[in-house]
Design an enzyme around this catalytic site. Structure first.
Site, PDB file in Angstrom:
ATOM      1  N   GLY A  19       0.819  -1.215   0.000  1.00 27.83           N
ATOM      2  CA  GLY A  19       0.000   0.000   0.000  1.00 27.83           C
ATOM      3  C   GLY A  19       0.845   1.254   0.000  1.00 27.83           C
ATOM      4  O   GLY A  19       0.470   2.257   0.621  1.00 27.83           O
ATOM      5  N   GLY A  20       1.957   1.229  -0.716  1.00 23.91           N
ATOM      6  CA  GLY A  20       2.913   2.337  -0.663  1.00 23.91           C
ATOM      7  C   GLY A  20       2.657   3.467  -1.634  1.00 23.91           C
ATOM      8  O   GLY A  20       3.518   4.341  -1.789  1.00 23.91           O
ATOM      9  N   GLY A  21       1.483   3.486  -2.276  1.00 25.10           N
ATOM     10  CA  GLY A  21       1.229   4.522  -3.270  1.00 25.10           C
ATOM     11  C   GLY A  21       0.180   5.531  -2.872  1.00 25.10           C
ATOM     12  O   GLY A  21      -0.098   6.469  -3.635  1.00 25.10           O
ATOM     13  N   SER A  22      -0.403   5.390  -1.680  1.00 23.58           N
ATOM     14  CA  SER A  22      -1.441   6.339  -1.258  1.00 23.58           C
ATOM     15  C   SER A  22      -1.459   6.429   0.260  1.00 23.58           C
ATOM     16  O   SER A  22      -0.941   5.556   0.961  1.00 23.58           O
ATOM     17  CB  SER A  22      -2.824   5.886  -1.761  1.00 23.58           C
ATOM     18  OG  SER A  22      -3.159   4.608  -1.225  1.00 23.58           O
ATOM     19  N   ASP A  68      -3.097  -6.966  -5.893  1.00 26.75           N
ATOM     20  CA  ASP A  68      -4.099  -7.073  -4.847  1.00 26.75           C
ATOM     21  C   ASP A  68      -3.506  -7.966  -3.762  1.00 26.75           C
ATOM     22  O   ASP A  68      -3.236  -9.148  -4.001  1.00 26.75           O
ATOM     23  CB  ASP A  68      -5.381  -7.687  -5.419  1.00 26.75           C
ATOM     24  CG  ASP A  68      -6.498  -7.814  -4.393  1.00 26.75           C
ATOM     25  OD1 ASP A  68      -6.219  -7.701  -3.177  1.00 26.75           O
ATOM     26  OD2 ASP A  68      -7.650  -8.054  -4.798  1.00 26.75           O
ATOM     27  N   ASN A  95       1.846  -2.283   5.542  1.00 31.25           N
ATOM     28  CA  ASN A  95       1.091  -1.066   5.823  1.00 31.25           C
ATOM     29  C   ASN A  95      -0.343  -1.122   5.319  1.00 31.25           C
ATOM     30  O   ASN A  95      -1.245  -0.553   5.939  1.00 31.25           O
ATOM     31  CB  ASN A  95       1.824   0.128   5.194  1.00 31.25           C
ATOM     32  CG  ASN A  95       0.914   1.310   4.941  1.00 31.25           C
ATOM     33  OD1 ASN A  95       0.549   2.050   5.844  1.00 31.25           O
ATOM     34  ND2 ASN A  95       0.525   1.494   3.672  1.00 31.25           N
ATOM     35  N   SER A 147      -2.998  -0.878  15.032  1.00 29.07           N
ATOM     36  CA  SER A 147      -3.786   0.334  15.289  1.00 29.07           C
ATOM     37  C   SER A 147      -4.131   0.375  16.763  1.00 29.07           C
ATOM     38  O   SER A 147      -4.299  -0.674  17.404  1.00 29.07           O
ATOM     39  CB  SER A 147      -5.068   0.323  14.449  1.00 29.07           C
ATOM     40  OG  SER A 147      -5.969   1.329  14.876  1.00 29.07           O
ATOM     41  N   TYR A 160     -12.082  -5.411  11.796  1.00 28.88           N
ATOM     42  CA  TYR A 160     -10.821  -4.672  11.700  1.00 28.88           C
ATOM     43  C   TYR A 160     -10.057  -4.714  13.013  1.00 28.88           C
ATOM     44  O   TYR A 160      -8.854  -4.995  13.039  1.00 28.88           O
ATOM     45  CB  TYR A 160     -11.114  -3.227  11.283  1.00 28.88           C
ATOM     46  CG  TYR A 160      -9.908  -2.315  11.249  1.00 28.88           C
ATOM     47  CD1 TYR A 160      -8.950  -2.437  10.248  1.00 28.88           C
ATOM     48  CD2 TYR A 160      -9.747  -1.306  12.204  1.00 28.88           C
ATOM     49  CE1 TYR A 160      -7.850  -1.585  10.201  1.00 28.88           C
ATOM     50  CE2 TYR A 160      -8.658  -0.452  12.162  1.00 28.88           C
ATOM     51  CZ  TYR A 160      -7.716  -0.597  11.165  1.00 28.88           C
ATOM     52  OH  TYR A 160      -6.631   0.243  11.124  1.00 28.88           O
ATOM     53  N   ALA A 163      -8.511  -8.105  13.581  1.00 27.87           N
ATOM     54  CA  ALA A 163      -7.297  -8.304  12.788  1.00 27.87           C
ATOM     55  C   ALA A 163      -6.109  -7.584  13.404  1.00 27.87           C
ATOM     56  O   ALA A 163      -4.991  -8.112  13.440  1.00 27.87           O
ATOM     57  CB  ALA A 163      -7.528  -7.830  11.359  1.00 27.87           C
TER      58      ALA A 163
END
Length: 256
Positions: A19-22, A68, A95, A147, A160, A163
């Site tokens: 997920g390193g592009g947003s 994905d 991430n 989190s 969530y 997890a």
């Protein structure tokens, strides 16, 4: 973003980010690039424009592989491609996540499995893919994003928070198993970071005010706060830290 510290051992390091592009992930990609690291990242959406921007802004071009992360074979193939391009992966940052709100009584088995696939299963199999290379090298750092939501017992997204509790358990188990190989595994638990997504969907003035009231430090978290913590965990500066969950939340939760 600014570079608040230089971690010399990250220059030339091979880093893989999911997920390193947003969102926070994009800030992480930039943060590692500014340290001189060789960065590869995956994401579902095309990030070609972001890659071009990073090359202009930092002088270094990250490797983007569209993927994905719920497709385990594709994720592990992307990690292999990254290692072939940039060398054995020194740092893995798990991430990517999805904190879609949902009601307990409306959760279907299909939705539950999908949430775990994104928020926990992908983390495990990304770790599995980098561990042989790290074992051969005798070193490595894995950072799993958790989190503070599960520490707070937050309602509104039970799959969530489940997890995220699992992530910290997995982190401890892997740290114990692979510590003898020189591999460190830590979790990072951010508080409420004001990304564009958060500001668009949930960060109402009332919600922000209530959350700030719970923090010891009366300032909102920014992506830079998370970047600095991840760079620290990735670097040898934290060489004797493993199996830990580090909260970066302005003092909402406490541990110890």
């Amino acid at each position: 973003m600014s570079k608040t510290a230089t971690f010399h051992d990250l220059a030339g390091a091979s880093v893989f980010i999911t997920g390193g592009g947003s969102g926070i992930g994009a800030s992480l990609t930039e943060g590692f690039l500014r340290q001189g690291a060789k960065v590869a990242f995956v994401g579902r959406s095309d990030a070609s424009g972001f890659v071009d921007q990073m090359e202009r802004d930092t002088g270094q071009r990250p490797l983007f592989i569209q993927c994905d992360i719920t497709d385990t074979a594709a994720l592990q193939a992307a990690i292999a491609q990254s290692a072939q391009a940039n060398g054995t992966i020194d740092v893995l940052v798990n991430n990517a996540a999805n904190d879609q709100r949902h009601e307990t009584l409306e959760v279907t088995e299909e939705f539950w499995d999908w949430m775990q696939a994104i928020n926990l299963k992908a983390y495990f199999f990304a770790c599995q893919a980098v561990l042989p290379g790290m074992k051969a090298a005798g070193t490595g750092s894995i950072i799993n994003f958790s989190s503070i939501s599960y520490m707070m017992g937050n309602a509104g997204y039970p799959a969530y928070v489940s997890a995220n509790a699992g992530i910290t358990g997995m982190t401890r188990g892997l740290a114990r198993e692979f510590g003898p190989d020189g591999i460190r595994v830590n979790a990072l638990a951010p508080g409420w970071v004001l990304t564009d997504k958060q500001l668009e969907k949930w960060a109402t003035p009332e919600a922000l005010s209530a959350h700030l009231e719970r923090q010891c430090l009366k300032d909102h978290l920014k992506p830079q706060d998370i970047i600095d913590a991840v760079l620290f965990l990735a670097s040898g500066t934290s060489r004797m830290m493993t199996g830990q969950t580090m909260a970066v939340d302005g003092g909402v939760v406490v541990s110890g």
